[in-house]
Design a protein around this motif. Sequence first.
Motif, PDB file in Angstrom:
ATOM      1  N   GLY A 259     -18.922  -2.887   0.513  1.00 24.83           N
ATOM      2  CA  GLY A 259     -17.481  -3.127   0.408  1.00 24.83           C
ATOM      3  C   GLY A 259     -17.044  -4.334   1.206  1.00 24.83           C
ATOM      4  N   THR A 260     -17.666  -4.517   2.377  1.00 24.94           N
ATOM      5  CA  THR A 260     -17.373  -5.704   3.184  1.00 24.94           C
ATOM      6  C   THR A 260     -17.719  -6.973   2.410  1.00 24.94           C
ATOM      7  N   PHE A 261     -18.888  -6.956   1.757  1.00 31.54           N
ATOM      8  CA  PHE A 261     -19.304  -8.098   0.933  1.00 31.54           C
ATOM      9  C   PHE A 261     -18.304  -8.340  -0.202  1.00 31.54           C
ATOM     10  N   ALA A 262     -17.868  -7.260  -0.859  1.00 34.62           N
ATOM     11  CA  ALA A 262     -16.969  -7.389  -2.010  1.00 34.62           C
ATOM     12  C   ALA A 262     -15.622  -7.994  -1.618  1.00 34.62           C
ATOM     13  N   LEU A 263     -15.027  -7.464  -0.539  1.00 36.83           N
ATOM     14  CA  LEU A 263     -13.719  -7.979  -0.132  1.00 36.83           C
ATOM     15  C   LEU A 263     -13.824  -9.408   0.415  1.00 36.83           C
ATOM     16  N   ALA A 264     -14.933  -9.718   1.079  1.00 36.89           N
ATOM     17  CA  ALA A 264     -15.124 -11.090   1.560  1.00 36.89           C
ATOM     18  C   ALA A 264     -15.210 -12.059   0.388  1.00 36.89           C
ATOM     19  N   ALA A 415      -9.363  -0.169  -1.381  1.00 38.14           N
ATOM     20  CA  ALA A 415      -8.764  -1.506  -1.403  1.00 38.14           C
ATOM     21  C   ALA A 415      -9.327  -2.326  -2.552  1.00 38.14           C
ATOM     22  N   SER A 416     -10.640  -2.245  -2.764  1.00 40.42           N
ATOM     23  CA  SER A 416     -11.255  -2.979  -3.870  1.00 40.42           C
ATOM     24  C   SER A 416     -10.716  -2.507  -5.218  1.00 40.42           C
ATOM     25  N   LEU A 417     -10.595  -1.182  -5.384  1.00 38.97           N
ATOM     26  CA  LEU A 417     -10.071  -0.641  -6.643  1.00 38.97           C
ATOM     27  C   LEU A 417      -8.639  -1.098  -6.905  1.00 38.97           C
ATOM     28  N   LEU A 418      -7.794  -1.030  -5.882  1.00 39.46           N
ATOM     29  CA  LEU A 418      -6.393  -1.422  -6.062  1.00 39.46           C
ATOM     30  C   LEU A 418      -6.262  -2.900  -6.391  1.00 39.46           C
ATOM     31  N   ILE A 419      -7.079  -3.738  -5.741  1.00 39.84           N
ATOM     32  CA  ILE A 419      -7.029  -5.174  -6.047  1.00 39.84           C
ATOM     33  C   ILE A 419      -7.500  -5.421  -7.473  1.00 39.84           C
ATOM     34  N   THR A 420      -8.508  -4.669  -7.915  1.00 44.32           N
ATOM     35  CA  THR A 420      -8.992  -4.803  -9.288  1.00 44.32           C
ATOM     36  C   THR A 420      -7.918  -4.409 -10.296  1.00 44.32           C
ATOM     37  N   VAL A 421      -7.250  -3.285 -10.030  1.00 43.24           N
ATOM     38  CA  VAL A 421      -6.162  -2.848 -10.915  1.00 43.24           C
ATOM     39  C   VAL A 421      -5.049  -3.890 -10.946  1.00 43.24           C
ATOM     40  N   GLY A 422      -4.706  -4.421  -9.775  1.00 41.74           N
ATOM     41  CA  GLY A 422      -3.678  -5.457  -9.723  1.00 41.74           C
ATOM     42  C   GLY A 422      -4.063  -6.689 -10.517  1.00 41.74           C
ATOM     43  N   THR A 423      -5.331  -7.070 -10.435  1.00 37.07           N
ATOM     44  CA  THR A 423      -5.806  -8.231 -11.197  1.00 37.07           C
ATOM     45  C   THR A 423      -5.700  -7.964 -12.692  1.00 37.07           C
ATOM     46  N   ASN A 424      -6.069  -6.747 -13.120  1.00 38.53           N
ATOM     47  CA  ASN A 424      -6.005  -6.402 -14.545  1.00 38.53           C
ATOM     48  C   ASN A 424      -4.584  -6.469 -15.095  1.00 38.53           C
ATOM     49  N   TYR A 425      -3.632  -6.056 -14.230  1.00 35.27           N
ATOM     50  CA  TYR A 425      -2.232  -6.061 -14.670  1.00 35.27           C
ATOM     51  C   TYR A 425      -1.496  -7.345 -14.278  1.00 35.27           C
ATOM     52  N   LYS A 426      -2.269  -8.348 -13.872  1.00 34.57           N
ATOM     53  CA  LYS A 426      -1.708  -9.667 -13.526  1.00 34.57           C
ATOM     54  C   LYS A 426      -0.718  -9.600 -12.362  1.00 34.57           C
ATOM     55  N   LEU A 427      -0.908  -8.619 -11.465  1.00 31.65           N
ATOM     56  CA  LEU A 427      -0.064  -8.526 -10.274  1.00 31.65           C
ATOM     57  C   LEU A 427      -0.714  -9.327  -9.150  1.00 31.65           C
ATOM     58  N   PRO A 428       0.004 -10.283  -8.571  1.00 39.18           N
ATOM     59  CA  PRO A 428      -0.591 -11.106  -7.496  1.00 39.18           C
ATOM     60  C   PRO A 428      -0.633 -10.365  -6.167  1.00 39.18           C
ATOM     61  N   LEU A 429      -1.465  -9.305  -6.101  1.00 40.45           N
ATOM     62  CA  LEU A 429      -1.554  -8.523  -4.865  1.00 40.45           C
ATOM     63  C   LEU A 429      -2.178  -9.354  -3.752  1.00 40.45           C
ATOM     64  N   SER A 430      -1.673  -9.162  -2.554  1.00 34.66           N
ATOM     65  CA  SER A 430      -2.247  -9.828  -1.389  1.00 34.66           C
ATOM     66  C   SER A 430      -3.311  -8.923  -0.782  1.00 34.66           C
ATOM     67  N   THR A 431      -4.510  -9.467  -0.543  1.00 31.28           N
ATOM     68  CA  THR A 431      -5.571  -8.662   0.066  1.00 31.28           C
ATOM     69  C   THR A 431      -5.152  -8.154   1.442  1.00 31.28           C
ATOM     70  N   THR A 432      -4.337  -8.946   2.163  1.00 29.25           N
ATOM     71  CA  THR A 432      -3.876  -8.517   3.491  1.00 29.25           C
ATOM     72  C   THR A 432      -3.044  -7.249   3.391  1.00 29.25           C
ATOM     73  N   TYR A 433      -2.074  -7.247   2.483  1.00 30.03           N
ATOM     74  CA  TYR A 433      -1.191  -6.087   2.348  1.00 30.03           C
ATOM     75  C   TYR A 433      -1.978  -4.846   1.954  1.00 30.03           C
TER      76      TYR A 433
END
Length: 748
Positions: A259-264, A415-433
Amino acid sequence: MEPIYLCIVVFLLCLAVFDLFVGVSNDAVNFLNSAIGAKVAKFRTVLIVASAGVAIGAVMSSGMMDVARHGIMQPSNFSFYDVMTIFLAVMVTDIIVLDMFNTLGMPTSTTVSLVFELLGGTFILAVLKVAADPNLAFSDLLNTDKALSVIIAIFVSVAIAFVFGIIVQWLSRIVFTFNYKRHSRYSIAIFGGIAFTALAYFIFLKGIAKSHYIAEDVRTWVETNTQMLLLATFVGSSIVMEVLHLLRVNIFRLIVLMGTFALAMAFAGNDLVNFIGVPLAGLDSYNDYVANSGGVGVSNFMMNSLNGSAQTPPVYLFAAGVVMIVAMATSKKAQNVIKTSVDLARQDEGDEMFGSSRAARSIVRATQESSSWISQYMPKSIARWIDSRFNKEEAELNEGAAFDVVRAAINLVLASLLITVGTNYKLPLSTTYVTFMVAMGSSLADRAWSRESAVFRVTGVISVIGGWFITAGVAFVSCAIVCIIMYYGGIVAKIAFMALVVFLLIRSNRKYAEKEKDADKEDVFRLMMRTRDPEIVWDLLAKHVSRTQSFVTRFAMQNFNAIIDGLESERAKTLRHASNELNKEKTELKKYRRQELLALRRVPTEIAIERNTWFHLGINSSEQFIYCLRRILDPVKEHVDNNFNPLPAEYIEEFRPIRAQINDLMQQTESQISTCRFENYRETLSLADQCKDELSVIRKKHIDRIQQSKDNSKLQVSLVYLNLLQESQQLLSNMRHQLRAAKKFIDN
């Protein structure tokens, strides 16, 4: 004119390198805090894994730098002079804002910072252009949709990440409990399969497969067969995880490192490019002007070329990744920001970085009332069973860890799953948030926030979230102001701001270096909280108490002298400085008292009972030093501020030998406490009693002097001097209590 703009471009590129350092100091928390907080591996190992993710993510980047070219502005209606002004203003503001947040140890969003700086600079120039040309509309100059989508995504990502963090962590803890090794015989295969599939989807299908280095037909095949690939990955990884578990491999550690590798990698591919996007857009603008201007002035050459997508050379992306890796390994500020997130999420009790606030108190009280209401209607048997799954006494923490690997794995996978979902729905999620709020939600669900610490941690979360939103406002306004000054000030203003940035960076680093000198005490406290051996905790506590009390004694002596010097020389500045120092030390003492009380609960019971009285007497004596000095200072400061009659030479000479004795006694006391050697303990106490007797004689003599004096002009200064004599006696009494308490507590 061209050489001047070449210098600006070079300066932008230099700032880009520093911005990469500052940016990773802020964003390293996104992908390092879970692995570091759970101590799944050595810090060096975690850095190597994260560095690999950063390097691959940077090289595989899909070209997110277009936000600097045409994501906010409509470049067709801006001249070369306009865009260079905006780009320089953005970089100057970005460096200052991000460095300020990192120095305070507050996570913030680099994406939001960049977007709102671009928005602020572009907006102010758009206002000027619309005012000058009625035919232009804001929509011709400004792309407001991008900023609006970011604002909406902020609110959505904060709420969703926090709620899902609570739900998923609560369910995971019900399944695995804190003794996860005993309850993971079969469930670990399912959990490992889900986690590996989610991370593989994040890394390969949404990361590497989207890269332009992958052939078009391969990308098309992956998109067409995504569901089949996910199913096969889940089945295969579940089997592999069960086999590895039977071979006694810690699956949670494996998931945390992956997971560390993925988020990095996500950070490098989506956020990191923001740091070099503006400088490279400035370089492209300069190259376009040099090649195609044909003698047209900088204010008349329009930047149509920025409408195209950025064609970033791979060498630039790789170089950016190398700078990030170096920054992760060397930046003290990165470790400070990581510490903020880890401390707010830690499982154990400890010192709280944040105070209490009215909003936090209201939230905690409402939550407690809701919990009590639910408890009334929940069957007792179910409540007892749930409580048994959250038995912290069974917690299996690695040495020095703030929380266990189960929570670390949940933080990263979710966190990885939520960022992936956001990417799929074109939501510009911030990794920090997303990563920060998942960590906060999971720590709350894990019952890491007790009634003793909840209000402080809620305050911390509110402060950090507030910091994110403040970033947007500060970035917008600051960049707009800087941009308008540069626009009208021309080259002179630009050079002045460039010099200002260099000065502020040097000053900021010096201040931060001074702040780091005081970090040793915090290291001792964290070690006390993480150590399980009560005897070691006692040794560390004795060291901590000795250092705190010896410092307070030295501090009291220094400020006692400063107050008397300020009175004798009538220097109001010296007295104001002493007042500020007393306020700061009062706050520090309150923090140290709480730290030492928490540690006292962890020492062997018989020692705690035996030394408890002397501990409280010692800390009370330290606080009485501050109160005594405040009672001396306030009348003196008022006297000097009002320019009343100075202290007569007669009084100064009379008090000088007493002052020397007090200094000598305070030095003896400080030396004995700091070295824990009390051979001269009784002699010091005896000398202090003699000095107090001398002060009594002088005080009686001075009272008689006041009674017999017929000159009322000296009455005010006489009363100030009388107060000094009385409080000096009290200072010596406090010193005796301090020395006696220290000896009994440490030496006994």
